[in-house]
Motif scaffolding. Structure first.
Motif, PDB file in Angstrom:
ATOM      1  N   PRO A 196       0.833  -1.213   0.000  1.00  0.00           N
ATOM      2  CA  PRO A 196       0.000   0.000   0.000  1.00  0.00           C
ATOM      3  C   PRO A 196       0.861   1.254   0.000  1.00  0.00           C
ATOM      4  O   PRO A 196       1.930   1.300   0.619  1.00  0.00           O
ATOM      5  CB  PRO A 196      -0.795  -0.130   1.310  1.00  0.00           C
ATOM      6  N   PRO A 201      -5.828   3.999  -4.191  1.00  0.00           N
ATOM      7  CA  PRO A 201      -6.826   2.944  -3.964  1.00  0.00           C
ATOM      8  C   PRO A 201      -7.997   3.013  -4.941  1.00  0.00           C
ATOM      9  O   PRO A 201      -8.566   1.970  -5.304  1.00  0.00           O
ATOM     10  CB  PRO A 201      -7.285   3.203  -2.522  1.00  0.00           C
ATOM     11  N   LEU A 206     -11.010   0.516  -4.655  1.00  0.00           N
ATOM     12  CA  LEU A 206     -11.039   0.464  -3.200  1.00  0.00           C
ATOM     13  C   LEU A 206     -11.196   1.863  -2.617  1.00  0.00           C
ATOM     14  O   LEU A 206     -10.758   2.854  -3.205  1.00  0.00           O
ATOM     15  CB  LEU A 206      -9.741  -0.151  -2.653  1.00  0.00           C
ATOM     16  N   GLN A 210     -10.516   0.972   3.193  1.00  0.00           N
ATOM     17  CA  GLN A 210     -10.461  -0.474   2.991  1.00  0.00           C
ATOM     18  C   GLN A 210      -9.035  -1.007   3.029  1.00  0.00           C
ATOM     19  O   GLN A 210      -8.801  -2.161   3.392  1.00  0.00           O
ATOM     20  CB  GLN A 210     -11.099  -0.847   1.652  1.00  0.00           C
ATOM     21  N   VAL A 211      -8.083  -0.173   2.637  1.00  0.00           N
ATOM     22  CA  VAL A 211      -6.689  -0.610   2.556  1.00  0.00           C
ATOM     23  C   VAL A 211      -6.086  -0.742   3.945  1.00  0.00           C
ATOM     24  O   VAL A 211      -5.275  -1.642   4.213  1.00  0.00           O
ATOM     25  CB  VAL A 211      -5.867   0.367   1.693  1.00  0.00           C
ATOM     26  N   MET A 214      -5.754  -4.117   5.811  1.00  0.00           N
ATOM     27  CA  MET A 214      -5.931  -5.259   4.918  1.00  0.00           C
ATOM     28  C   MET A 214      -4.653  -6.098   4.886  1.00  0.00           C
ATOM     29  O   MET A 214      -3.559  -5.554   4.748  1.00  0.00           O
ATOM     30  CB  MET A 214      -6.267  -4.767   3.498  1.00  0.00           C
ATOM     31  N   GLU A 218      -3.807 -10.257   0.706  1.00  0.00           N
ATOM     32  CA  GLU A 218      -5.086  -9.902   0.090  1.00  0.00           C
ATOM     33  C   GLU A 218      -4.941  -8.648  -0.768  1.00  0.00           C
ATOM     34  O   GLU A 218      -5.462  -8.586  -1.884  1.00  0.00           O
ATOM     35  CB  GLU A 218      -6.166  -9.681   1.149  1.00  0.00           C
ATOM     36  N   TYR A 219      -4.234  -7.653  -0.224  1.00  0.00           N
ATOM     37  CA  TYR A 219      -4.018  -6.431  -0.999  1.00  0.00           C
ATOM     38  C   TYR A 219      -3.305  -6.769  -2.310  1.00  0.00           C
ATOM     39  O   TYR A 219      -3.710  -6.309  -3.391  1.00  0.00           O
ATOM     40  CB  TYR A 219      -3.192  -5.432  -0.188  1.00  0.00           C
ATOM     41  N   ARG A 222      -5.535  -8.462  -4.875  1.00  0.00           N
ATOM     42  CA  ARG A 222      -6.486  -7.530  -5.478  1.00  0.00           C
ATOM     43  C   ARG A 222      -5.786  -6.579  -6.447  1.00  0.00           C
ATOM     44  O   ARG A 222      -6.360  -6.186  -7.471  1.00  0.00           O
ATOM     45  CB  ARG A 222      -7.232  -6.783  -4.377  1.00  0.00           C
TER      46      ARG A 222
END
Length: 330
Positions: A196, A201, A206, A210-211, A214, A218-219, A222
């Motif tokens: 991130p 985002p 996103l 949401q970040v 996370m 998963e990040y 995505r």
């Protein structure tokens, strides 16, 4: 200033005082043959002249220079999912002396993301700056050079519409790979876009909230899915030449795809050069090529596999369906 910068290239672009500034490096006759732009730059900076003597200008000066010396034409764009064979494609194109291959050039990334750091920057400005940067990097410095190719960073496919405006009608390709294998590679050594902070985002569908918190896997899953979705969307909406290429087809079909898509006219001297590239590790050419597909499948964690399947598998399969449809029209 144009004559003063003869033989120099924009090595780095940075924000200073609310404006973009350009740091220039004297490249001389050195070609971009390393797997990545920064590697060529680092080798050049070992030379005392390039290390000790620098130029810095405004972005306006770079734009003005491009108007006088636009550089060689851009003949191809290479987009990719990351860790999927795009460096091999870049090395194949760079092996032909008539090409200037710019592989993940930092100055290109800086201008593409300038609007994230400078409020009010418009798409028109980014397009102008992008053309100026590529024009300066794509100056002819050897008589045989005829064209420029750009291998973009993985996240740049999110800017595909803007890049197509900057270089209208230029053929492009999107490379991808089984998401589980790509996830395994990033779990071993994460790329910058898998953390991130680099990407907006909103580009990933996103919200900022949401970040936060996370899990990294998963990040990353995505991010990879969003990159592939942008490649698929661009391909489905294409109005000019474009191809999809899966990692598994790269060794057997990659050269044919490049030749067809970019209109390469290979000579007898080209073929052994290209064969040599195919036999070597693209990121470390002193080593032979080895297929690491099975190794990556074994190395990925169970969570990484599950997330790659959840987020990446549907778009990967859609890309494969489109590639096969294009190769086998009804």
């Amino acid at each position: 200033m144009t004559q003063q910068l003869e033989g120099w290239l924009p090595a780095r672009i940075h924000v200073d005082g609310g404006q973009l500034r350009v740091d220039w490096c004297h490249l001389g006759a050195q070609r971009f043959t390393d797997p990545f732009f920064d590697e060529t730059l680092e080798r050049r900076l070992r030379h005392p002249f390039a290390l000790l003597f620098r130029h810095q200008t405004s972005m306006d000066a770079l734009v003005a220079r491009q108007a006088r010396k636009p550089g060689l034409p851009v003949r191809g764009l290479v987009f990719h999912m990351s860790r999927c064979g795009s460096t091999l494609v870049a090395q194949l194109l760079a092996a032909l002396p008539r090409h200037i291959m710019l592989s993940e050039a930092g100055p290109v990334d800086t201008v593409l993301r300038a609007h994230q750091h400078l409020p009010g920057v418009t798409d028109a400005q980014r397009i102008e700056w992008l053309r100026a940067v590529v024009g300066a990097l794509g100056q002819q410095r050897h008589p045989e050079e005829r064209a420029v190719f750009l291998k973009l960073d993985a996240w740049h496919v999110l800017e595909l519409p803007l890049l197509q405006q900057a270089f209208p009608g230029v053929p492009w390709m999107f490379l991808y790979r089984d998401p589980v294998e790509v996830m395994a590679s990033h779990q071993n050594h994460r790329g910058a876009h898998m953390l991130p902070g680099l990407l907006n985002p909103a580009h990933l569908g996103l919200e900022p909230g949401q970040v936060e918190g996370m899990p990294l896997d998963e990040y990353g899953a995505r991010v990879l899915a969003s990159i592939c979705e942008a490649g698929l969307r661009g391909y489905l909406e294409r109005s000019g030449p474009a191809r999809l290429l899966d990692y598994r087809q790269l060794q057997s079909e990659g050269l044919r795809v490049l030749t067809e898509l970019f209109g390469l006219e290979l000579t007898a001297e080209d073929k052994p050069r290209l064969r040599d590239v195919l036999e070597r590790n693209a990121k470390n050419p002193v080593l032979p090529f080895e297929d690491d597909t099975e190794e990556k499948a074994r190395r990925v964690t169970s969570l990484g596999r599950a997330l790659a399947e959840q987020w990446g598998r549907p778009v990967h399969d859609a890309l494969e369906a489109e590639r096969l449809r294009a190769n086998n029209p009804a």
